[in-house]
Design a protein around this motif. Sequence first.
Motif, PDB file in Angstrom:
ATOM      1  N   GLU A 296      66.327  13.266  12.144  1.00 56.56           N
ATOM      2  CA  GLU A 296      65.357  13.981  11.317  1.00 56.56           C
ATOM      3  C   GLU A 296      64.263  14.642  12.149  1.00 56.56           C
ATOM      4  O   GLU A 296      63.857  15.777  11.871  1.00 56.56           O
ATOM      5  CB  GLU A 296      64.733  13.028  10.306  1.00 56.56           C
ATOM      6  N   LEU A 297      63.792  13.943  13.166  1.00 56.26           N
ATOM      7  CA  LEU A 297      62.689  14.463  13.975  1.00 56.26           C
ATOM      8  C   LEU A 297      63.161  15.383  15.093  1.00 56.26           C
ATOM      9  O   LEU A 297      62.365  16.132  15.670  1.00 56.26           O
ATOM     10  CB  LEU A 297      61.891  13.302  14.577  1.00 56.26           C
ATOM     11  N   GLY A 298      64.456  15.295  15.425  1.00 58.34           N
ATOM     12  CA  GLY A 298      64.995  16.164  16.468  1.00 58.34           C
ATOM     13  C   GLY A 298      64.492  15.816  17.853  1.00 58.34           C
ATOM     14  O   GLY A 298      64.299  16.703  18.691  1.00 58.34           O
TER      15      GLY A 298
ATOM     16  N   ARG B 230      56.538  -3.716   7.577  1.00 60.37           N
ATOM     17  CA  ARG B 230      55.422  -3.196   8.361  1.00 60.37           C
ATOM     18  C   ARG B 230      54.751  -2.023   7.643  1.00 60.37           C
ATOM     19  O   ARG B 230      55.404  -1.074   7.211  1.00 60.37           O
ATOM     20  CB  ARG B 230      55.963  -2.744   9.718  1.00 60.37           C
ATOM     21  N   ILE B 231      53.430  -2.063   7.513  1.00 55.64           N
ATOM     22  CA  ILE B 231      52.668  -0.966   6.926  1.00 55.64           C
ATOM     23  C   ILE B 231      52.190  -0.058   8.053  1.00 55.64           C
ATOM     24  O   ILE B 231      51.555  -0.533   9.000  1.00 55.64           O
ATOM     25  CB  ILE B 231      51.487  -1.491   6.089  1.00 55.64           C
TER      26      ILE B 231
ATOM     27  N   VAL C 101      52.438   8.825   8.555  1.00 54.51           N
ATOM     28  CA  VAL C 101      52.209   7.662   7.694  1.00 54.51           C
ATOM     29  C   VAL C 101      52.841   7.884   6.325  1.00 54.51           C
ATOM     30  O   VAL C 101      53.512   6.998   5.780  1.00 54.51           O
ATOM     31  CB  VAL C 101      50.698   7.376   7.559  1.00 54.51           C
ATOM     32  N   ARG C 102      52.668   9.055   5.770  1.00 52.67           N
ATOM     33  CA  ARG C 102      53.255   9.369   4.459  1.00 52.67           C
ATOM     34  C   ARG C 102      54.778   9.358   4.535  1.00 52.67           C
ATOM     35  O   ARG C 102      55.445   8.788   3.650  1.00 52.67           O
ATOM     36  CB  ARG C 102      52.758  10.732   3.977  1.00 52.67           C
ATOM     37  N   ARG C 103      55.340   9.951   5.550  1.00 60.67           N
ATOM     38  CA  ARG C 103      56.800  10.032   5.668  1.00 60.67           C
ATOM     39  C   ARG C 103      57.413   8.651   5.844  1.00 60.67           C
ATOM     40  O   ARG C 103      58.432   8.328   5.212  1.00 60.67           O
ATOM     41  CB  ARG C 103      57.174  10.941   6.840  1.00 60.67           C
TER      42      ARG C 103
ATOM     43  N   ARG D  77      61.786   2.250   5.020  1.00 54.98           N
ATOM     44  CA  ARG D  77      62.642   1.512   5.941  1.00 54.98           C
ATOM     45  C   ARG D  77      61.719   0.935   7.001  1.00 54.98           C
ATOM     46  O   ARG D  77      61.520   1.507   8.062  1.00 54.98           O
ATOM     47  CB  ARG D  77      63.702   2.421   6.554  1.00 54.98           C
ATOM     48  N   THR D  78      61.138  -0.206   6.674  1.00 58.98           N
ATOM     49  CA  THR D  78      59.933  -0.676   7.343  1.00 58.98           C
ATOM     50  C   THR D  78      60.167  -1.546   8.566  1.00 58.98           C
ATOM     51  O   THR D  78      59.238  -1.815   9.319  1.00 58.98           O
ATOM     52  CB  THR D  78      59.109  -1.504   6.347  1.00 58.98           C
TER      53      THR D  78
END
Length: 220
Positions: free
Chosen positions: A79-81, A123-124, A139-141, A147-148
């Motif tokens: 996703e991040l490439g 994990r937050i 943080v939002r993504r 998937r913490t």
Amino acid sequence: MRVLTVNVGRTRAVEYSDRPTAIDKRPVEGTVQVAEPGPSGIGGSALAGDMIGDLRHHGGSDQAVYAFAREDLDDWERELGRPLHNGIFGENLTTEGLEVSDALIGERWRIGGGPLLEVTDGRIPCRTFQGWLGEKGWVRRFTQRARTGAYLRVIEPGGVRAGDRVEIVYRPDHGVTASMGFRAATTERTLLPEVLAAGDALHGELRRIADEYVAKYGRA
């Protein structure tokens, strides 16, 4: 199911946080000793040689070890490439073949012939995590994906090393996963009464939040 790498980090000052951080964990060779670190606010990481920069929000008995699945890192890579090395999410254990985020709170893992660990919560994400990765809206993504990974407490100490087998030796009979606990604490507060089914295995802060919610709104 196995540990791909054991990762530790040293604290250092960074421009994106007003506190030193050791979020940059790197794989190490050989056996690393794991032991109960002490209570939140005092105890740090359970892993010898690993440091915690912010003891108020990280480390301690309920967050003694952080595990994250390599499969989820691979999804983020696509996703991040960009490549994501083991330990880049600040995890102590990068695993393979293990549904870490879907592990049940209270589930117990035997790592090789070493420590016995118990899942406490997901994990937050924090601003330091976002600053470290340098990804806009991270943080939002991360929160939306839920998937913490999983925090674990130390039930029995011992040594861990890359390649150790992970054996799930106990699964409780409720359905409260690390991901569910995370969602209850963040985006789906109506789940808070349900997470109490995990009983004494719950991360102490999550239990406090859930108890306060139930006292105010009830269980319905």
